[in-house]
Design an enzyme around this catalytic site. Sequence first.
Site, PDB file in Angstrom:
ATOM      1  N   LYS A 205       0.843  -1.198   0.000  1.00 45.59           N
ATOM      2  CA  LYS A 205       0.000   0.000   0.000  1.00 45.59           C
ATOM      3  C   LYS A 205       0.878   1.249   0.000  1.00 45.59           C
ATOM      4  CE  LYS A 205      -3.458   2.417   2.728  1.00 45.59           C
ATOM      5  NZ  LYS A 205      -4.343   2.436   3.880  1.00 45.59           N
ATOM      6  N   GLU A 211      10.627  -4.739   4.319  1.00 46.34           N
ATOM      7  CA  GLU A 211      10.674  -6.175   4.006  1.00 46.34           C
ATOM      8  C   GLU A 211      10.306  -6.403   2.545  1.00 46.34           C
ATOM      9  OE1 GLU A 211       8.993  -4.738   6.436  1.00 46.34           O
ATOM     10  OE2 GLU A 211       9.228  -5.804   8.340  1.00 46.34           O
ATOM     11  N   GLY A 266      -4.862  -1.624   5.120  1.00 50.01           N
ATOM     12  CA  GLY A 266      -4.056  -2.767   4.664  1.00 50.01           C
ATOM     13  C   GLY A 266      -4.724  -4.102   4.958  1.00 50.01           C
ATOM     14  N   ARG A 267      -5.236  -4.259   6.184  1.00 45.18           N
ATOM     15  CA  ARG A 267      -5.824  -5.553   6.570  1.00 45.18           C
ATOM     16  C   ARG A 267      -7.235  -5.737   6.034  1.00 45.18           C
ATOM     17  NH1 ARG A 267      -4.638  -2.032  10.440  1.00 45.18           N
ATOM     18  NH2 ARG A 267      -6.257  -1.165  11.766  1.00 45.18           N
ATOM     19  N   GLU A 352      -4.675  -6.055  14.930  1.00 40.91           N
ATOM     20  CA  GLU A 352      -4.164  -4.761  14.467  1.00 40.91           C
ATOM     21  C   GLU A 352      -5.289  -3.720  14.502  1.00 40.91           C
ATOM     22  OE1 GLU A 352      -0.577  -4.010  11.495  1.00 40.91           O
ATOM     23  OE2 GLU A 352      -2.420  -4.234  10.371  1.00 40.91           O
ATOM     24  N   HIS A 383      -5.038 -32.426  18.577  1.00 41.29           N
ATOM     25  CA  HIS A 383      -3.885 -33.244  18.973  1.00 41.29           C
ATOM     26  C   HIS A 383      -2.745 -32.361  19.458  1.00 41.29           C
ATOM     27  CE1 HIS A 383      -5.880 -36.790  17.379  1.00 41.29           C
ATOM     28  NE2 HIS A 383      -6.345 -35.953  16.451  1.00 41.29           N
ATOM     29  N   LYS A 511       9.411  -0.200  13.899  1.00 39.46           N
ATOM     30  CA  LYS A 511       9.954   0.083  12.562  1.00 39.46           C
ATOM     31  C   LYS A 511      11.032   1.164  12.663  1.00 39.46           C
ATOM     32  CE  LYS A 511       5.787  -0.701   9.785  1.00 39.46           C
ATOM     33  NZ  LYS A 511       4.849  -0.060   8.871  1.00 39.46           N
TER      34      LYS A 511
HETATM   35  O1  F6P Z   1       3.303  -2.729   9.710  1.00 40.11           O
HETATM   36  C1  F6P Z   1       1.932  -2.919   9.612  1.00 40.11           C
HETATM   37  C2  F6P Z   1       1.437  -2.660   8.245  1.00 40.11           C
HETATM   38  O2  F6P Z   1       1.376  -1.302   7.992  1.00 40.11           O
HETATM   39  C3  F6P Z   1       0.076  -3.301   8.017  1.00 40.11           C
HETATM   40  O3  F6P Z   1      -0.966  -2.518   8.472  1.00 40.11           O
HETATM   41  C4  F6P Z   1       0.079  -3.519   6.549  1.00 40.11           C
HETATM   42  O4  F6P Z   1      -0.883  -4.455   6.153  1.00 40.11           O
HETATM   43  C5  F6P Z   1       1.493  -3.996   6.339  1.00 40.11           C
HETATM   44  O5  F6P Z   1       2.256  -3.252   7.264  1.00 40.11           O
HETATM   45  C6  F6P Z   1       2.043  -3.830   4.952  1.00 40.11           C
HETATM   46  O6  F6P Z   1       2.038  -2.499   4.553  1.00 40.11           O
HETATM   47  P1  F6P Z   1       2.219  -2.100   3.046  1.00 40.11           P
HETATM   48  O7  F6P Z   1       1.101  -2.707   2.269  1.00 40.11           O
HETATM   49  O8  F6P Z   1       2.188  -0.605   3.023  1.00 40.11           O
HETATM   50  O9  F6P Z   1       3.549  -2.631   2.583  1.00 40.11           O
END
Ligand code: F6P
Length: 547
Positions: A205, A211, A266-267, A352, A383, A511
């Site tokens: 987003k 990452e 995002g979620r 979140e 289990h 972060k």
């Molecule tokens: O660190 C949390 C977050 O901002 C989430 O809310 C989001 O889904 C995820 O990181 C990934 O963010 P992006 O889509 O901006 O890479």
Amino acid sequence: MNPSQTPAWKDLSQLAEAWKTRHLREVFDKDPQRAQRYVADACGIQLDYSKHRVDADTLKALFALAEQTGVAERRAAMFAGEKINNTENRAVLHVALRNRSNTPIQVDGADVMPEVNAVLDRMFAFADKLRCGLWLGRTGKAITDVVNIGIGGSDLGPLMVCEALKPYGQDDLRMHFVSNVDGAQIQQVLKKVNPETTLFIIASKTFTTIETLTNAHSARAWFLASGAAEADIAKHFVAVSTNGAAVSKFGISTDNMFGFWDWVGGRYSLWSAIGLPIILSLGPDNFRALLEGAHEMDQHFLTAPAEKNLPLLMGLIGVWYGNFLGSPSTVIAPYNQNLHRLPAYLQQLDMESNGKGVRREGEKVEYGTGPIIWGEPGINGQHAYFQLLHQGTHLIPLDFILALDQPGIDPKHHAILIASCFAQAAALMRGKTPDEVRAEFAKAGVAADKAEPLVPHKTFSGNRPSSMLLLDKLDPKHVGALIALYEHKVFVQGAVWGINSYDQWGVELGKQLATGIETALKGGGGELNYDASTQRLIALVRSRQQF
Ligand code: F6P
């Protein structure tokens, strides 16, 4: 609005006292209609909530709590595109992404539906081309593998749905998901795919997530090292983002970008362009069905009366356990293996969203908020972690989730699956009394002096609550409805607690610190900026490794 100051909160506190001495087994014995009464159906999903510690008085007080905390007003505000995400001044409109009736929804005076439909159409056209082998890689070969690089909401939703609906996928198009920055995950995927026939989706987003960008750069370097030219990137990389400038800077033309908007959290984004892997894997028709299922659930949430309203019931029952019965955790136990990523997906969605300690206006809450969500497919859980649920000291309600039909169903296997699921819910609720244990020993001919020491160990207290969610079928429409059900359950709880479910400031501090620590690990200084424990860890790594 502070919910703990409402009359309903006081009523619920009193009602909770009575439930301390009530056992669900007796509640069922006294009320022969209970199993029929506490059931609600919508969109092909049945919620059986009869095995919860609720009765008519509890429900009445819970509905009053929803009324007194203005849940219906907040719901109307969300659907109307008001900026209910007050700390980021954003609307919250995942419902617009699946608004299949296409009624106008305004944000800042403009209808968002034309843009939503335009992106969907572009994605569908792209998917049709790629799925029938007309989108060609740099050497003229069709795409066989799609690698989605993203994390959090840009990974979990598409991954969970692609897994849930695997039987609807196209066999000759393999999907891969990379989220972890450990380097191993991307390498493992790159080992399996051919650069000439692979499409990378860089999903972020913000397009600033370290990452995702690190993995994306590694994928790009691997692709170029295969002999491809910069100009070939357009055939093998697409981006999904709200940040066109950062996408261009990375080297992907915005012609190859599918956009979405700041009003998509995002979620909550799998319905947007973030759902591109789902569209590629399952095809446009199945994605439309997913959206339709969710839209039906949206309409149900908006219009169904309280006592039949699935998200409202689930949300309020969760509040009851968390705030009045001392149970801050919920287990998600899907029984169909293809739903195996659902617990992880719901963990982000719920934790979140509602893992907040201040109300919308900034006052500290003096009551519990978002539940701790965890789980694994129920049949494996039986289990593993179920022991604690049956005989441990914590009260932890479960959501049992079971689809009664799925493609390729084998009745022999399915009967065992269903029986196991129902048996667990029954065992948790009924338990087994010491006398029942003794009677079992006696029937098996075990002498009383041998049996008695084992009686406490083989006794189950019972009175352990659960919801049973039955899906008519594990297909796109029902999966869409199921996800929307949980989204709205989270909404209801956030509205009752008066918190903003749509920001996530809590992920920022870690972060920020990571950036400085990375510099320190590389010998760039700054290691003294951290606490003694972190300084020691930095020194340890630096003594072993050079970056
Ligand atoms: O660190 C949390 C977050 O901002 C989430 O809310 C989001 O889904 C995820 O990181 C990934 O963010 P992006 O889509 O901006 O890479």
